[in-house]
Scaffold this motif. Structure first.
Motif, short mmCIF file in Angstrom:
data_model
loop_
_atom_site.label_atom_id
_atom_site.label_comp_id
_atom_site.label_asym_id
_atom_site.label_seq_id
_atom_site.Cartn_x
_atom_site.Cartn_y
_atom_site.Cartn_z
N THR A 180 0.83 -1.19 0.00
CA THR A 180 0.00 0.00 0.00
C THR A 180 0.87 1.25 0.00
OG1 THR A 180 -1.59 1.27 1.33
CG2 THR A 180 -0.14 -0.20 2.52
N LEU A 181 0.27 2.35 -0.44
CA LEU A 181 0.94 3.65 -0.39
C LEU A 181 0.57 4.41 0.88
CD1 LEU A 181 0.48 4.81 -4.11
CD2 LEU A 181 2.50 3.75 -3.06
N VAL A 226 5.73 -0.78 1.20
CA VAL A 226 5.77 -0.14 -0.10
C VAL A 226 7.08 -0.50 -0.78
CG1 VAL A 226 6.83 1.99 0.78
CG2 VAL A 226 5.43 2.06 -1.30
N PRO A 251 9.99 1.03 -2.68
CA PRO A 251 10.50 2.38 -2.90
C PRO A 251 10.62 2.71 -4.39
CG PRO A 251 11.77 1.26 -1.20
CD PRO A 251 10.89 0.23 -1.83
N MET A 252 10.21 3.91 -4.76
CA MET A 252 10.19 4.34 -6.16
C MET A 252 11.16 5.50 -6.40
SD MET A 252 7.79 2.47 -7.65
CE MET A 252 6.99 1.12 -6.80
N ARG A 253 11.51 5.68 -7.67
CA ARG A 253 12.38 6.77 -8.07
C ARG A 253 11.77 7.54 -9.24
NH1 ARG A 253 18.24 3.58 -8.13
NH2 ARG A 253 18.15 2.82 -5.97
N ARG A 254 12.35 8.68 -9.57
CA ARG A 254 12.00 9.48 -10.74
C ARG A 254 10.52 9.85 -10.80
NH1 ARG A 254 15.78 6.59 -15.40
NH2 ARG A 254 17.77 7.08 -14.40
N GLY A 255 9.92 10.05 -9.64
CA GLY A 255 8.55 10.53 -9.59
C GLY A 255 7.48 9.49 -9.82
N VAL A 256 7.86 8.22 -9.99
CA VAL A 256 6.88 7.15 -10.15
C VAL A 256 6.36 6.76 -8.77
CG1 VAL A 256 6.49 4.80 -10.96
CG2 VAL A 256 8.04 6.31 -12.22
N ASP A 257 5.02 6.72 -8.61
CA ASP A 257 4.49 6.43 -7.27
C ASP A 257 4.13 4.97 -7.06
OD1 ASP A 257 2.25 6.27 -8.86
OD2 ASP A 257 0.98 7.54 -7.60
N SER A 258 3.95 4.21 -8.15
CA SER A 258 3.55 2.81 -7.96
C SER A 258 3.82 2.02 -9.23
CB SER A 258 2.07 2.70 -7.58
OG SER A 258 1.26 3.18 -8.65
#
Length: 267
Positions: free
Chosen positions: A199-200, A241, A243-250
């Motif tokens: 989940t976020l 969660v 972890p994301m990079r470059r503005g990607v949320d999921s």
């Protein structure tokens, strides 16, 4: 050996199992009524038969007969031999893989049987896209997940599209439906599993940390678009969660399932 029967009429009633394979509602009704599912492609057909599913019939263009000769040799089901054009007329799409089989379904095991001896299970809540379900099951099988549990509204893993995307992994990976979804969380806890919701949520921690020190784990993935229901997010033992990079949320739920299955296998 399978009986080879040449068919030239697309309206032949013997081809009923293969009619309009892209019409989801029609297929749900037909497959439930007759207790069947469709395997598409020589590899998937072969894996279904090798997994012990009994064929009702086969439908093949002539050029695929040789490649599946050993499968046909071991079956007494009829094999309808048709042109590729006729196969398209019957099924509603171009059957570029050339081989289809209609097979008998088997009763699903009880949830307790899937959980017995399992260390890692994946729980799917309301994932309705057949391709996503197939991709998740393929990743689970490849990455060492012991079983999959489905909510009542999840897509059917034996629907043709799911089977195709899973490349037959659905035939060997144990899975079951949880009929009593409301009490699923307590049931998993009672069986000794720690539930980890993907989940976020603001308090979600990186998945590798959420898995640290756990023995029996149930990874919970939510449906496309809205993700997990608020109740499952709030009730899970841990929230995690990727972890994301470059503005990607999921990630797409199938991709998230693959990453989660891999990390769970490392613990």
């Amino acid at each position: 050996m399978a009986r080879l029967i040449e068919v030239t009429d697309p309206a032949d009633p013997r081809l009923g199992d293969y009619r309009e394979l892209r019409d989801v509602q029609l297929r749900k009704h037909l497959e439930a009524e007759h207790g069947l599912f469709i395997a598409e492609g020589d590899k998937v057909v072969r894996r279904a038969v090798e997994a012990g599913f009994a064929p009702r019939s086969f439908l093949m263009a002539p050029r695929w007969l040789e490649g599946l000769a050993d499968v046909l040799e071991g079956s007494d089901a009829p094999c309808f031999v048709v042109s590729e054009r006729l196969a398209e007329q019957v099924t509603g799409f171009h059957v570029h893989r050339g081989a289809l089989a209609s097979l008998h379904r088997r009763p699903l095991p009880p949830v307790s049987e899937v959980l017995a001896g399992a260390r890692t299970v994946v729980v799917l809540e309301d994932i309705v896209d057949h391709a996503n379900v197939g991709a998740i099951l393929r990743s689970c099988a490849a990455l060492g997940v012991d079983g999959v549990l489905l909510s009542p509204r999840c897509a059917d893993p034996l629907y043709r599209r799911a089977v195709k995307v899973a490349m037959g992994a659905v035939f060997t990976l144990p899975y079951a439906r949880i009929d009593d979804w409301y009490d699923a969380m307590p049931m998993l806890a009672g069986a000794g599993f720690t539930t980890v919701a993907m989940t976020l949520a603001p308090d979600a921690v990186p998945l590798d940390k959420a898995l640290d020190g756990l023995d029996r784990v149930a990874l919970v993935l939510g449906g496309e678009g809205h993700g997990l229901s608020p109740r499952w997010q709030a009730s899970a033992d841990r929230r995690a969660v990727i972890p994301m990079r470059r503005g990607v949320d999921s990630l797409n739920v199938a991709a998230a399932g693959a990453v989660a299955s891999y990390l769970a296998g490392l613990r």
